[in-house]
Design a protein around this motif. Sequence first.
Motif, PDB file in Angstrom:
ATOM      1  N   TRP A 122       0.868  -1.147   0.049  1.00 52.22           N
ATOM      2  CA  TRP A 122       0.261   0.161  -0.062  1.00 52.22           C
ATOM      3  C   TRP A 122       0.999   1.290   0.037  1.00 52.22           C
ATOM      4  N   SER A 123       2.230   1.173   0.149  1.00 54.61           N
ATOM      5  CA  SER A 123       2.960   2.395   0.230  1.00 54.61           C
ATOM      6  C   SER A 123       4.144   2.321  -0.875  1.00 54.61           C
ATOM      7  N   GLY A 124       4.610   3.183  -0.811  1.00 56.41           N
ATOM      8  CA  GLY A 124       5.992   3.534  -1.714  1.00 56.41           C
ATOM      9  C   GLY A 124       7.295   3.360  -0.777  1.00 56.41           C
ATOM     10  N   PRO A 125       8.299   3.420  -1.169  1.00 57.75           N
ATOM     11  CA  PRO A 125       9.428   3.205  -0.325  1.00 57.75           C
ATOM     12  C   PRO A 125       9.781   4.142   0.782  1.00 57.75           C
ATOM     13  N   PHE A 126       9.437   5.661   0.320  1.00 55.15           N
ATOM     14  CA  PHE A 126       9.460   6.501   1.303  1.00 55.15           C
ATOM     15  C   PHE A 126       8.640   6.553   2.458  1.00 55.15           C
ATOM     16  N   LEU A 127       7.146   6.338   2.015  1.00 53.00           N
ATOM     17  CA  LEU A 127       6.257   6.396   2.881  1.00 53.00           C
ATOM     18  C   LEU A 127       6.234   5.013   4.016  1.00 53.00           C
ATOM     19  N   GLY A 128       6.593   3.975   3.249  1.00 53.52           N
ATOM     20  CA  GLY A 128       6.794   2.862   4.012  1.00 53.52           C
ATOM     21  C   GLY A 128       7.881   2.913   5.003  1.00 53.52           C
ATOM     22  N   ALA A 129       8.916   3.548   4.523  1.00 53.63           N
ATOM     23  CA  ALA A 129      10.076   3.603   5.360  1.00 53.63           C
ATOM     24  C   ALA A 129       9.781   4.471   6.840  1.00 53.63           C
ATOM     25  N   LEU A 130       9.085   5.656   6.648  1.00 57.53           N
ATOM     26  CA  LEU A 130       8.671   6.382   7.525  1.00 57.53           C
ATOM     27  C   LEU A 130       7.615   5.452   8.507  1.00 57.53           C
ATOM     28  N   ALA A 131       6.803   5.006   8.041  1.00 64.89           N
ATOM     29  CA  ALA A 131       5.551   4.070   8.678  1.00 64.89           C
ATOM     30  C   ALA A 131       6.602   2.803   9.438  1.00 64.89           C
ATOM     31  N   GLY A 132       7.510   2.261   8.767  1.00 63.02           N
ATOM     32  CA  GLY A 132       8.072   1.254   9.535  1.00 63.02           C
ATOM     33  C   GLY A 132       9.080   1.575  10.573  1.00 63.02           C
ATOM     34  N   PHE A 133       9.676   2.948  10.311  1.00 65.25           N
ATOM     35  CA  PHE A 133      10.706   3.122  11.466  1.00 65.25           C
ATOM     36  C   PHE A 133       9.902   3.855  12.640  1.00 65.25           C
ATOM     37  N   CYS A 134       8.893   4.282  12.477  1.00 63.92           N
ATOM     38  CA  CYS A 134       7.862   4.593  13.550  1.00 63.92           C
ATOM     39  C   CYS A 134       7.423   3.519  14.338  1.00 63.92           C
ATOM     40  N   GLN A 149       7.238  -6.997  15.998  1.00 62.47           N
ATOM     41  CA  GLN A 149       6.101  -7.520  15.058  1.00 62.47           C
ATOM     42  C   GLN A 149       5.290  -6.330  14.307  1.00 62.47           C
ATOM     43  N   PHE A 150       5.482  -5.129  14.915  1.00 66.49           N
ATOM     44  CA  PHE A 150       4.641  -3.993  14.547  1.00 66.49           C
ATOM     45  C   PHE A 150       4.652  -3.976  12.906  1.00 66.49           C
ATOM     46  N   ALA A 151       5.871  -3.825  12.273  1.00 64.88           N
ATOM     47  CA  ALA A 151       6.301  -3.482  10.977  1.00 64.88           C
ATOM     48  C   ALA A 151       5.621  -4.712   9.944  1.00 64.88           C
ATOM     49  N   LEU A 152       5.847  -6.116  10.469  1.00 62.80           N
ATOM     50  CA  LEU A 152       4.939  -7.094   9.765  1.00 62.80           C
ATOM     51  C   LEU A 152       3.513  -6.868   9.736  1.00 62.80           C
ATOM     52  N   ARG A 153       3.048  -6.468  10.779  1.00 56.02           N
ATOM     53  CA  ARG A 153       1.524  -6.262  10.761  1.00 56.02           C
ATOM     54  C   ARG A 153       0.995  -4.987   9.923  1.00 56.02           C
ATOM     55  N   LEU A 154       2.104  -4.128   9.617  1.00 60.66           N
ATOM     56  CA  LEU A 154       1.801  -3.018   8.915  1.00 60.66           C
ATOM     57  C   LEU A 154       1.993  -3.601   7.319  1.00 60.66           C
ATOM     58  N   GLY A 155       2.435  -4.713   7.005  1.00 59.61           N
ATOM     59  CA  GLY A 155       2.479  -5.291   5.662  1.00 59.61           C
ATOM     60  C   GLY A 155       3.835  -5.320   5.120  1.00 59.61           C
ATOM     61  N   PHE A 156       4.864  -5.014   5.847  1.00 59.41           N
ATOM     62  CA  PHE A 156       6.301  -5.286   5.343  1.00 59.41           C
ATOM     63  C   PHE A 156       6.427  -6.746   5.391  1.00 59.41           C
ATOM     64  N   ARG A 157       7.452  -7.117   4.304  1.00 52.70           N
ATOM     65  CA  ARG A 157       7.411  -8.613   4.012  1.00 52.70           C
ATOM     66  C   ARG A 157       8.984  -8.695   4.060  1.00 52.70           C
ATOM     67  N   ALA A 158       9.450  -9.919   4.537  1.00 51.95           N
ATOM     68  CA  ALA A 158      11.121 -10.498   4.654  1.00 51.95           C
ATOM     69  C   ALA A 158      11.295 -10.937   3.310  1.00 51.95           C
ATOM     70  N   VAL A 159      12.492 -10.541   2.908  1.00 54.53           N
ATOM     71  CA  VAL A 159      13.221 -11.041   1.661  1.00 54.53           C
ATOM     72  C   VAL A 159      14.666 -11.574   2.353  1.00 54.53           C
ATOM     73  N   VAL A 160      14.882 -12.774   1.840  1.00 55.92           N
ATOM     74  CA  VAL A 160      16.257 -13.474   2.287  1.00 55.92           C
ATOM     75  C   VAL A 160      16.977 -13.536   0.970  1.00 55.92           C
ATOM     76  N   ALA A 161      18.264 -13.073   0.858  1.00 56.97           N
ATOM     77  CA  ALA A 161      19.126 -13.257  -0.066  1.00 56.97           C
ATOM     78  C   ALA A 161      20.433 -13.989   0.388  1.00 56.97           C
ATOM     79  N   ARG A 162      21.370 -14.708  -0.499  1.00 52.98           N
ATOM     80  CA  ARG A 162      22.405 -15.351   0.044  1.00 52.98           C
ATOM     81  C   ARG A 162      23.625 -14.701  -0.470  1.00 52.98           C
TER      82      ARG A 162
END
Length: 282
Positions: A122-134, A149-162
């Motif tokens: 639902w967000s772009g990277p800048f709005l998402g960053a503001l919401a996530g860090f808050c 857990q708050f950021a995950l509840r906002l819709g952030f997703r985990a990405v794993v790279a090797r």
Amino acid sequence: MSYQSVVFAGGGNRCWWQAGFWEEWAPAIGLSPRVVAATSAGASMACLVLADRTQSTLKYFLEATAANQGNVYLENVVSRRPVFPHLAIYRRGIRRSLDRAALERLQRGPELRVLLARPPRWSGPFLGALAGFCAYNLEKRLRSPLHPQFALRLGFRAVVARVNDCRSPGEVAELLIGTSASPPVVPPWRWQGHPVLDGGLVDNVPVGIIRPEERPTLVLLTRRYSPEKLANHSGLTYIQPSRDISIGRWDYTNPQGIREAFDLGRRDGRRFLSNGPEALQR
């Protein structure tokens, strides 16, 4: 003291404690983990210790932060020069340290997993960053959990790279910057065509990307928690610095603080060797 895996928490400059701890502890016990999981600046420290580039990179950051006069250059708002010096210093340090020989060593080493955060749909990277860090800072103040857990509840997703899959030193650098992207200091980044942010938003202590069969796991925190939060985790040994690390996450004007964090890590490594993990759980 036999561990199949190690986790490096995020924490910006505080992660130099992890590098100092590793340098004192890992060679002393002949540690050879199968898997290492890391996020944010902890991912950079994991790369440095596994590639045996800790001392040269420490020297670079001590010199670079001594020469840097400020964390914000407001006069650059009206020019094309960066307001924040951190990205240039950080990227230069990574590229200088993790060259082709270092990459080959990392590819031969343990599987090194790096956690990144993808902004909500639902967000772009800048709005998402503001919401996530808050959300992250609010949860830290209210509950100080090991695994927010708050950021995950906002819709952030985990990405794993090797890191082992990276084909060039430049690709490693892009991955490490992506997992440390903390606007406005470090802008939102892109990894494999998608915007990404600091992996610490979804879990600053990424034990979740270690599978149960890869335990026992040593977890290297970078800030202090109440002792009861560190005890009684099956297959997981959480340890923390023996005292608070005073340097700010993104203070690039304080070489003494970086050196103190690293030296504290070395002392705590010796304490761990002498007295076991309980010495760093209280």
